[in-house]
Design a protein around this motif. Structure first.
Motif, PDB file in Angstrom:
ATOM      1  N   VAL A   1      31.467   7.669 -11.328  1.00 55.83           N
ATOM      2  CA  VAL A   1      32.102   8.354 -12.456  1.00 55.83           C
ATOM      3  C   VAL A   1      33.404   7.645 -12.834  1.00 55.83           C
ATOM      4  O   VAL A   1      33.694   7.461 -14.016  1.00 55.83           O
ATOM      5  CB  VAL A   1      32.337   9.842 -12.130  1.00 55.83           C
ATOM      6  CG1 VAL A   1      33.234  10.501 -13.162  1.00 55.83           C
ATOM      7  CG2 VAL A   1      31.002  10.579 -12.045  1.00 55.83           C
ATOM      8  N   GLU A   2      34.163   7.222 -11.838  1.00 52.98           N
ATOM      9  CA  GLU A   2      35.404   6.490 -12.109  1.00 52.98           C
ATOM     10  C   GLU A   2      35.102   5.187 -12.847  1.00 52.98           C
ATOM     11  O   GLU A   2      35.797   4.830 -13.800  1.00 52.98           O
ATOM     12  CB  GLU A   2      36.123   6.209 -10.794  1.00 52.98           C
ATOM     13  CG  GLU A   2      37.458   5.520 -10.959  1.00 52.98           C
ATOM     14  CD  GLU A   2      38.146   5.318  -9.634  1.00 52.98           C
ATOM     15  OE1 GLU A   2      39.182   5.961  -9.409  1.00 52.98           O
ATOM     16  OE2 GLU A   2      37.635   4.522  -8.821  1.00 52.98           O
ATOM     17  N   SER A   3      34.062   4.490 -12.440  1.00 53.13           N
ATOM     18  CA  SER A   3      33.665   3.245 -13.098  1.00 53.13           C
ATOM     19  C   SER A   3      33.235   3.490 -14.547  1.00 53.13           C
ATOM     20  O   SER A   3      33.605   2.736 -15.450  1.00 53.13           O
ATOM     21  CB  SER A   3      32.538   2.588 -12.319  1.00 53.13           C
ATOM     22  OG  SER A   3      32.060   1.466 -12.976  1.00 53.13           O
ATOM     23  N   LEU A   4      32.466   4.566 -14.772  1.00 55.63           N
ATOM     24  CA  LEU A   4      32.061   4.921 -16.138  1.00 55.63           C
ATOM     25  C   LEU A   4      33.281   5.245 -16.997  1.00 55.63           C
ATOM     26  O   LEU A   4      33.349   4.860 -18.165  1.00 55.63           O
ATOM     27  CB  LEU A   4      31.110   6.119 -16.118  1.00 55.63           C
ATOM     28  CG  LEU A   4      29.713   5.892 -15.570  1.00 55.63           C
ATOM     29  CD1 LEU A   4      28.981   7.222 -15.404  1.00 55.63           C
ATOM     30  CD2 LEU A   4      28.934   4.973 -16.492  1.00 55.63           C
ATOM     31  N   TYR A   5      34.236   5.943 -16.408  1.00 49.54           N
ATOM     32  CA  TYR A   5      35.464   6.321 -17.106  1.00 49.54           C
ATOM     33  C   TYR A   5      36.261   5.082 -17.494  1.00 49.54           C
ATOM     34  O   TYR A   5      36.733   4.952 -18.618  1.00 49.54           O
ATOM     35  CB  TYR A   5      36.276   7.242 -16.203  1.00 49.54           C
ATOM     36  CG  TYR A   5      37.486   7.886 -16.823  1.00 49.54           C
ATOM     37  CD1 TYR A   5      37.586   8.134 -18.187  1.00 49.54           C
ATOM     38  CD2 TYR A   5      38.551   8.282 -16.026  1.00 49.54           C
ATOM     39  CE1 TYR A   5      38.699   8.743 -18.730  1.00 49.54           C
ATOM     40  CE2 TYR A   5      39.663   8.894 -16.553  1.00 49.54           C
ATOM     41  CZ  TYR A   5      39.735   9.123 -17.909  1.00 49.54           C
ATOM     42  OH  TYR A   5      40.831   9.729 -18.433  1.00 49.54           O
ATOM     43  N   GLN A   6      36.394   4.155 -16.569  1.00 52.65           N
ATOM     44  CA  GLN A   6      37.176   2.949 -16.831  1.00 52.65           C
ATOM     45  C   GLN A   6      36.496   2.034 -17.841  1.00 52.65           C
ATOM     46  O   GLN A   6      37.153   1.447 -18.679  1.00 52.65           O
ATOM     47  CB  GLN A   6      37.431   2.198 -15.526  1.00 52.65           C
ATOM     48  CG  GLN A   6      38.378   2.929 -14.616  1.00 52.65           C
ATOM     49  CD  GLN A   6      38.510   2.281 -13.245  1.00 52.65           C
ATOM     50  OE1 GLN A   6      37.730   1.414 -12.879  1.00 52.65           O
ATOM     51  NE2 GLN A   6      39.496   2.732 -12.484  1.00 52.65           N
ATOM     52  N   SER A   7      35.180   1.927 -17.777  1.00 55.43           N
ATOM     53  CA  SER A   7      34.479   1.015 -18.685  1.00 55.43           C
ATOM     54  C   SER A   7      34.280   1.606 -20.079  1.00 55.43           C
ATOM     55  O   SER A   7      34.327   0.888 -21.070  1.00 55.43           O
ATOM     56  CB  SER A   7      33.127   0.611 -18.099  1.00 55.43           C
ATOM     57  OG  SER A   7      32.270   1.727 -18.016  1.00 55.43           O
ATOM     58  N   GLY A   8      34.081   2.922 -20.161  1.00 56.66           N
ATOM     59  CA  GLY A   8      33.825   3.550 -21.450  1.00 56.66           C
ATOM     60  C   GLY A   8      35.055   4.052 -22.159  1.00 56.66           C
ATOM     61  O   GLY A   8      35.033   4.302 -23.357  1.00 56.66           O
ATOM     62  N   GLY A   9      36.155   4.233 -21.419  1.00 58.12           N
ATOM     63  CA  GLY A   9      37.384   4.704 -22.031  1.00 58.12           C
ATOM     64  C   GLY A   9      37.507   6.210 -22.115  1.00 58.12           C
ATOM     65  O   GLY A   9      38.583   6.726 -22.333  1.00 58.12           O
ATOM     66  N   ILE A  10      36.382   6.936 -21.966  1.00 56.04           N
ATOM     67  CA  ILE A  10      36.427   8.397 -21.962  1.00 56.04           C
ATOM     68  C   ILE A  10      35.627   8.906 -20.773  1.00 56.04           C
ATOM     69  O   ILE A  10      34.695   8.247 -20.301  1.00 56.04           O
ATOM     70  CB  ILE A  10      35.861   9.010 -23.263  1.00 56.04           C
ATOM     71  CG1 ILE A  10      34.425   8.553 -23.488  1.00 56.04           C
ATOM     72  CG2 ILE A  10      36.728   8.674 -24.450  1.00 56.04           C
ATOM     73  CD1 ILE A  10      33.724   9.304 -24.592  1.00 56.04           C
ATOM     74  N   MET A  11      36.014  10.076 -20.299  1.00 56.97           N
ATOM     75  CA  MET A  11      35.315  10.684 -19.171  1.00 56.97           C
ATOM     76  C   MET A  11      33.996  11.263 -19.664  1.00 56.97           C
ATOM     77  O   MET A  11      33.986  12.011 -20.644  1.00 56.97           O
ATOM     78  CB  MET A  11      36.176  11.796 -18.559  1.00 56.97           C
ATOM     79  CG  MET A  11      35.532  12.546 -17.426  1.00 56.97           C
ATOM     80  SD  MET A  11      35.210  11.560 -15.961  1.00 56.97           S
ATOM     81  CE  MET A  11      36.854  11.346 -15.315  1.00 56.97           C
ATOM     82  N   PRO A  12      32.871  10.934 -19.014  1.00 56.56           N
ATOM     83  CA  PRO A  12      31.605  11.552 -19.399  1.00 56.56           C
ATOM     84  C   PRO A  12      31.701  13.063 -19.212  1.00 56.56           C
ATOM     85  O   PRO A  12      32.203  13.533 -18.191  1.00 56.56           O
ATOM     86  CB  PRO A  12      30.587  10.951 -18.427  1.00 56.56           C
ATOM     87  CG  PRO A  12      31.252   9.771 -17.810  1.00 56.56           C
ATOM     88  CD  PRO A  12      32.720   9.990 -17.917  1.00 56.56           C
ATOM     89  N   ALA A  13      31.257  13.848 -20.185  1.00 51.72           N
ATOM     90  CA  ALA A  13      31.378  15.298 -20.128  1.00 51.72           C
ATOM     91  C   ALA A  13      30.570  15.894 -18.984  1.00 51.72           C
ATOM     92  O   ALA A  13      31.028  16.806 -18.295  1.00 51.72           O
ATOM     93  CB  ALA A  13      30.941  15.922 -21.445  1.00 51.72           C
ATOM     94  N   LYS A  14      29.364  15.393 -18.786  1.00 54.99           N
ATOM     95  CA  LYS A  14      28.539  15.860 -17.671  1.00 54.99           C
ATOM     96  C   LYS A  14      27.427  14.863 -17.428  1.00 54.99           C
ATOM     97  O   LYS A  14      27.154  13.994 -18.260  1.00 54.99           O
ATOM     98  CB  LYS A  14      27.960  17.243 -17.942  1.00 54.99           C
ATOM     99  CG  LYS A  14      27.037  17.319 -19.133  1.00 54.99           C
ATOM    100  CD  LYS A  14      26.555  18.734 -19.314  1.00 54.99           C
ATOM    101  CE  LYS A  14      25.672  18.822 -20.560  1.00 54.99           C
ATOM    102  NZ  LYS A  14      25.132  20.146 -20.753  1.00 54.99           N
ATOM    103  N   GLY A  15      26.795  14.996 -16.282  1.00 58.18           N
ATOM    104  CA  GLY A  15      25.708  14.088 -15.963  1.00 58.18           C
ATOM    105  C   GLY A  15      25.108  14.400 -14.607  1.00 58.18           C
ATOM    106  O   GLY A  15      25.573  15.280 -13.891  1.00 58.18           O
ATOM    107  N   THR A  16      24.067  13.655 -14.280  1.00 59.12           N
ATOM    108  CA  THR A  16      23.372  13.808 -13.012  1.00 59.12           C
ATOM    109  C   THR A  16      23.105  12.427 -12.432  1.00 59.12           C
ATOM    110  O   THR A  16      22.691  11.522 -13.141  1.00 59.12           O
ATOM    111  CB  THR A  16      22.036  14.550 -13.204  1.00 59.12           C
ATOM    112  OG1 THR A  16      22.305  15.839 -13.764  1.00 59.12           O
ATOM    113  CG2 THR A  16      21.299  14.725 -11.896  1.00 59.12           C
ATOM    114  N   ILE A  17      23.357  12.307 -11.153  1.00 55.09           N
ATOM    115  CA  ILE A  17      23.055  11.077 -10.428  1.00 55.09           C
ATOM    116  C   ILE A  17      21.984  11.432  -9.409  1.00 55.09           C
ATOM    117  O   ILE A  17      22.160  12.348  -8.607  1.00 55.09           O
ATOM    118  CB  ILE A  17      24.309  10.508  -9.742  1.00 55.09           C
ATOM    119  CG1 ILE A  17      25.413  10.260 -10.771  1.00 55.09           C
ATOM    120  CG2 ILE A  17      23.957   9.235  -8.978  1.00 55.09           C
ATOM    121  CD1 ILE A  17      26.759   9.959 -10.175  1.00 55.09           C
TER     122      ILE A  17
END
Length: 102
Positions: A33-49
């Motif tokens: 999630v931290e990697s997604l946040y850093q690469s996309g610029g916004i925090m993903p609202a929700k998701g499943t891993i």
């Protein structure tokens, strides 16, 4: 006496394995999630891993000041759900605190 000790040790080994698996899944999910946040610029609202032995659902709450809270819920196939919270700094886009729900 030896049989009781053997059974006790097997039970402890199984419980230790489950705890380490939970910790690994929480750490891996928080890093993802931290990697997604850093690469996309916004925090993903929700998701499943999805993992081999369970799934991790996460949901981001509305940020307050400079803190973004993400709720993590781990559901292993053999256990009840376990929750944890990651606190992310919105300025540096890194996790600054971790809490497990009790």
């Amino acid at each position: 006496m030896n049989i009781e000790q053997l059974l006790s040790e097997r039970k402890m080994a199984g419980e230790t394995t489950e705890i380490l698996k939970q910790e690994y899944y929480f750490l891996s999910s928080a890093k993802k999630v931290e990697s997604l946040y850093q690469s996309g610029g916004i925090m993903p609202a929700k998701g499943t891993i999805v993992y081999v032995n369970g799934t991790m659902d996460y949901r981001a709450e509305t940020p307050t000041a400079y803190i973004q809270i993400v709720d993590f819920t781990l559901v292993l196939h053999s256990r009840e759900p376990i929750a944890g919270y990651g606190y992310f700094d919105t300025r540096s886009k890194t996790m600054i605190k971790w809490e497990e729900a009790k």
